[in-house]
Motif scaffolding. Sequence first.
Motif, PDB file in Angstrom:
ATOM      1  N   HIS A 113       0.861  -1.298   0.082  1.00  8.45           N
ATOM      2  CA  HIS A 113       0.085   0.157  -0.156  1.00  8.45           C
ATOM      3  C   HIS A 113       0.670   1.204  -0.024  1.00  8.45           C
ATOM      4  CE1 HIS A 113       1.013  -0.316   4.283  1.00  8.45           C
ATOM      5  NE2 HIS A 113       0.402   0.686   4.679  1.00  8.45           N
ATOM      6  N   HIS A 138      -5.425  11.078   1.747  1.00 10.06           N
ATOM      7  CA  HIS A 138      -4.356  10.196   1.355  1.00 10.06           C
ATOM      8  C   HIS A 138      -4.831   9.262  -0.035  1.00 10.06           C
ATOM      9  CE1 HIS A 138      -1.471  10.855   4.824  1.00 10.06           C
ATOM     10  NE2 HIS A 138      -2.462  10.952   5.247  1.00 10.06           N
ATOM     11  N   SER A 157       1.978   6.907  -1.307  1.00 15.84           N
ATOM     12  CA  SER A 157       0.686   5.955  -1.357  1.00 15.84           C
ATOM     13  C   SER A 157       0.422   5.198  -2.634  1.00 15.84           C
ATOM     14  CB  SER A 157      -0.608   6.653  -1.081  1.00 15.84           C
ATOM     15  OG  SER A 157      -0.463   6.841   0.554  1.00 15.84           O
ATOM     16  N   ASN A 161      -5.239   5.426   0.538  1.00 17.99           N
ATOM     17  CA  ASN A 161      -5.154   5.003   1.807  1.00 17.99           C
ATOM     18  C   ASN A 161      -5.935   6.027   2.916  1.00 17.99           C
ATOM     19  OD1 ASN A 161      -3.305   2.688   2.154  1.00 17.99           O
ATOM     20  ND2 ASN A 161      -1.700   4.161   1.209  1.00 17.99           N
ATOM     21  N   THR A 162      -6.997   6.833   2.307  1.00 15.83           N
ATOM     22  CA  THR A 162      -7.880   7.538   3.105  1.00 15.83           C
ATOM     23  C   THR A 162      -8.184   6.997   4.059  1.00 15.83           C
ATOM     24  OG1 THR A 162      -8.366   8.658   0.919  1.00 15.83           O
ATOM     25  CG2 THR A 162      -9.699   9.232   3.053  1.00 15.83           C
ATOM     26  N   ARG A 163      -8.627   5.882   4.399  1.00 12.77           N
ATOM     27  CA  ARG A 163      -9.186   5.238   5.431  1.00 12.77           C
ATOM     28  C   ARG A 163      -8.006   4.640   6.242  1.00 12.77           C
ATOM     29  NH1 ARG A 163     -14.235   1.117   4.538  1.00 12.77           N
ATOM     30  NH2 ARG A 163     -14.026   1.291   6.943  1.00 12.77           N
ATOM     31  N   ASN A 164      -7.005   4.067   5.643  1.00 11.79           N
ATOM     32  CA  ASN A 164      -5.982   3.586   6.420  1.00 11.79           C
ATOM     33  C   ASN A 164      -4.881   4.624   7.194  1.00 11.79           C
ATOM     34  OD1 ASN A 164      -6.569   0.921   5.539  1.00 11.79           O
ATOM     35  ND2 ASN A 164      -4.940   1.125   3.832  1.00 11.79           N
ATOM     36  N   HIS A 165      -4.987   5.795   6.601  1.00 11.22           N
ATOM     37  CA  HIS A 165      -4.000   6.910   7.221  1.00 11.22           C
ATOM     38  C   HIS A 165      -4.573   8.162   7.456  1.00 11.22           C
ATOM     39  CE1 HIS A 165      -0.388   4.628   5.189  1.00 11.22           C
ATOM     40  NE2 HIS A 165      -0.851   3.888   6.059  1.00 11.22           N
ATOM     41  N   SER A 169      -7.782   6.466  11.915  1.00  6.96           N
ATOM     42  CA  SER A 169      -7.258   5.311  11.418  1.00  6.96           C
ATOM     43  C   SER A 169      -6.560   4.316  12.215  1.00  6.96           C
ATOM     44  CB  SER A 169      -6.734   5.576  10.150  1.00  6.96           C
ATOM     45  OG  SER A 169      -5.844   6.250  10.151  1.00  6.96           O
ATOM     46  N   GLN A 170      -5.653   5.015  12.955  1.00  8.75           N
ATOM     47  CA  GLN A 170      -4.578   3.662  13.739  1.00  8.75           C
ATOM     48  C   GLN A 170      -4.805   3.948  15.175  1.00  8.75           C
ATOM     49  OE1 GLN A 170      -0.883   3.730  11.910  1.00  8.75           O
ATOM     50  NE2 GLN A 170      -1.688   4.221  10.084  1.00  8.75           N
TER      51      GLN A 170
END
Length: 238
Positions: A113, A138, A157, A161-165, A169-170
């Motif tokens: 990713h 992202h 990216s 990666n809008t949802r991942n980062h 998200s984390q």
Amino acid sequence: EDLEEDAEEEIKKVGAMKRSGVIMERDPKAFEAIAKLQAAVRKVLTAKYGPEPYIVQVDLKFPDTMPDFATAGADGTLLYQMAPAALVPYGVFYFLELVHDWKSGAFHRMAGHVLQATVRGSGHSGLAFQEYHPDWPHVKYTLGYAGRPGGPAFYISLVDNTRNHGPGSQHKGTTEADTCFGKIIGAESERVVQRMKNQPGAAKPMGFVSPPSNYIDIKSIRLLRGPESQAALVSAGL
């Protein structure tokens, strides 16, 4: 010089607030401190680096272990366009400072990713806080800082990666996000990124590359100015 000192003072204040455990995305005093930091940094950006847009050229050296090395060779070039200073001035300023003080670095992670680069000997500590704006998410081919608060390591990216980062998200229960500060531009940069995805030596699950002889070295990185910047934008179709 006074502008840089003013900005550094505001950065220190925000960093101390972040380290104290303040939820920067929710606290009214944090909003005020961040606004002061951003205003100070915008002044430094204009005074030190000139008008936008900021275009950065990254010259790469691919390892001879690349599967296409015999035909494609060692060289590759990426063009980065920084995000608007109206949105994420601190993230942009931090990266241009890395470029200004660059020593060495390499892409050392291919995680599917993201393509991540390590930065060596820059003399810069990490970000004071995560600066994020929803108008610069992202998405694919954007640039973000690795870690929380993050930096100086950064990544490209390879997917959205809008949802991942993005926000929350984390670290569940917060709205913090990785700082997204730029994007690659032009068909040639996209072609080079596609080649980088074939970097050998990436180990699952995290994608860190070994041995170092498989790293894609950053030979040079510089901010383009004036006619060079305009020519780069034209070459990228912008």
